[in-house]
Design an enzyme around this catalytic site. Structure first.
Site, PDB file in Angstrom:
ATOM      1  N   GLY A  12       1.185  -8.443   0.501  1.00  0.00           N
ATOM      2  CA  GLY A  12       1.830 -10.149   1.509  1.00  0.00           C
ATOM      3  C   GLY A  12       2.660 -10.190   0.329  1.00  0.00           C
ATOM      4  N   SER A  13       3.395  -9.560   0.537  1.00  0.00           N
ATOM      5  CA  SER A  13       4.879 -10.210  -0.121  1.00  0.00           C
ATOM      6  C   SER A  13       5.155 -10.984   0.727  1.00  0.00           C
ATOM      7  CB  SER A  13       5.777  -8.612  -0.847  1.00  0.00           C
ATOM      8  OG  SER A  13       6.237  -7.723   0.300  1.00  0.00           O
ATOM      9  N   ASN A  14       5.816 -10.923   1.785  1.00  0.00           N
ATOM     10  CA  ASN A  14       5.794 -11.878   2.063  1.00  0.00           C
ATOM     11  C   ASN A  14       5.213 -13.267   2.498  1.00  0.00           C
ATOM     12  OD1 ASN A  14       8.245 -10.736   4.793  1.00  0.00           O
ATOM     13  ND2 ASN A  14       7.633  -9.017   4.809  1.00  0.00           N
ATOM     14  N   ASN A 102       5.584 -13.942  14.744  1.00  0.00           N
ATOM     15  CA  ASN A 102       5.184 -12.369  14.179  1.00  0.00           C
ATOM     16  C   ASN A 102       6.629 -11.550  13.440  1.00  0.00           C
ATOM     17  OD1 ASN A 102       3.925 -10.062  12.727  1.00  0.00           O
ATOM     18  ND2 ASN A 102       4.673  -8.570  15.073  1.00  0.00           N
ATOM     19  N   HIS A 104       8.572  -7.857  12.090  1.00  0.00           N
ATOM     20  CA  HIS A 104       8.402  -6.221  12.737  1.00  0.00           C
ATOM     21  C   HIS A 104       9.753  -5.922  12.142  1.00  0.00           C
ATOM     22  CE1 HIS A 104       6.974  -2.946  14.615  1.00  0.00           C
ATOM     23  NE2 HIS A 104       8.426  -3.030  14.980  1.00  0.00           N
TER      24      HIS A 104
HETATM   25  C1  GAR Z   1       6.025  -6.134   6.653  1.00  0.00           C
HETATM   26  O1  GAR Z   1       7.690  -5.569   5.884  1.00  0.00           O
HETATM   27  C2  GAR Z   1       6.153  -6.245   7.442  1.00  0.00           C
HETATM   28  O2  GAR Z   1       7.409  -6.426   8.505  1.00  0.00           O
HETATM   29  C3  GAR Z   1       5.700  -5.491   8.462  1.00  0.00           C
HETATM   30  O3  GAR Z   1       4.738  -5.100   7.122  1.00  0.00           O
HETATM   31  C4  GAR Z   1       5.454  -5.098   5.789  1.00  0.00           C
HETATM   32  C5  GAR Z   1       4.150  -5.693   5.329  1.00  0.00           C
HETATM   33  O4  GAR Z   1       4.623  -5.994   3.976  1.00  0.00           O
HETATM   34  N1  GAR Z   1       4.839  -5.788   9.394  1.00  0.00           N
HETATM   35  C6  GAR Z   1       4.819  -4.638  10.595  1.00  0.00           C
HETATM   36  O5  GAR Z   1       5.158  -3.086   9.849  1.00  0.00           O
HETATM   37  C7  GAR Z   1       4.140  -5.443  11.844  1.00  0.00           C
HETATM   38  N2  GAR Z   1       4.390  -4.057  12.714  1.00  0.00           N
HETATM   39  P1  GAR Z   1       4.315  -7.469   3.040  1.00  0.00           P
HETATM   40  O6  GAR Z   1       2.450  -7.059   3.338  1.00  0.00           O
HETATM   41  O7  GAR Z   1       4.521  -6.925   1.885  1.00  0.00           O
HETATM   42  O8  GAR Z   1       4.720  -8.269   3.752  1.00  0.00           O
END
Ligand code: GAR
Length: 189
Positions: A12-14, A102, A104
């Protein structure tokens, strides 16, 4: 005030970055985070940041209207998938047309599709000796990673870069661009 709902499956950093960015905005705020994973770190982050968060199971998500009903009552202007790993059901997409996006961690259409997430993507990029990679923000449709592209940003991949090095570069791009792209989208609504 525009309303953002985030779906996330893991760290969940994003999600945290988006929440913090919009805590300083007069135009939009993250009103809710939904996760398919009751142990996801994103839930701890939400607690600290005082944002309402809920976890749901597969029946609630795709075999009933439970999650859809939650969304109906939150009434979001934008649904943001930030590291969300389940396929989004068509019947939810139909009710939120052009309102689900989304992020990616690659330059789609390369390195997309089922199973292509997180470190799997960065390992594939390094294994294939790609000279560059990046991030893609796109609308969500009924197929994994295939909706219309809204934004891409690139970074170099050096021959000496490991998958972890690539992950760090992608993380930086995501932190920098994702909130701004979400803000721009909401301003055009
Ligand atoms: C992020 O890098 C996102 O782009 C990727 O998962 C990570 C989640 O990080 N998404 C995918 O690969 C979707 N196919 P986070 O939980 O720290 O935000």
């Amino acid at each position: 005030m525009k309303r953002i709902v985030i779906f996330a499956s893991g760290s969940g950093s994003n999600a945290e970055n988006l929440i913090k960015f919009f805590q300083n905005s007069d135009n939009a705020s993250v009103i809710q985070v939904l996760t398919n994973n009751p142990h996801a770190k994103v839930l701890e982050r939400c607690k600290k940041l005082n944002v309402s968060a809920l976890s749901f199971n597969r029946i609630a998500f795709s075999e009933s209207e439970d999650v859809l009903n939650i969304l109906r009552s939150s009434n979001p202007d934008l649904i943001v998938l930030a590291g969300f790993l389940w396929k989004f059901p068509e019947f939810i997409l139909n009710e939120f047309e052009n309102k689900v996006i989304n992020i990616h961690p690659a330059l789609l259409p390369k390195y997309g599709g089922k199973g292509m997430y997180g470190m799997h993507v960065h390992h594939a990029v390094v294994d294939n000796k790609e000279p560059e990679t990046g991030i893609t923000i796109h609308y969500v449709n009924e197929n994994y990673d295939e909706g219309a592209i809204i934004f891409q940003a690139k970074c170099d991949v050096k021959p000496s870069d490991s998958a972890e090095d690539v992950a760090a570069k992608i993380h930086e791009l995501e932190m920098e661009h994702f909130p701004k792209v979400v803000e721009r989208l909401l301003n055009n609504f």
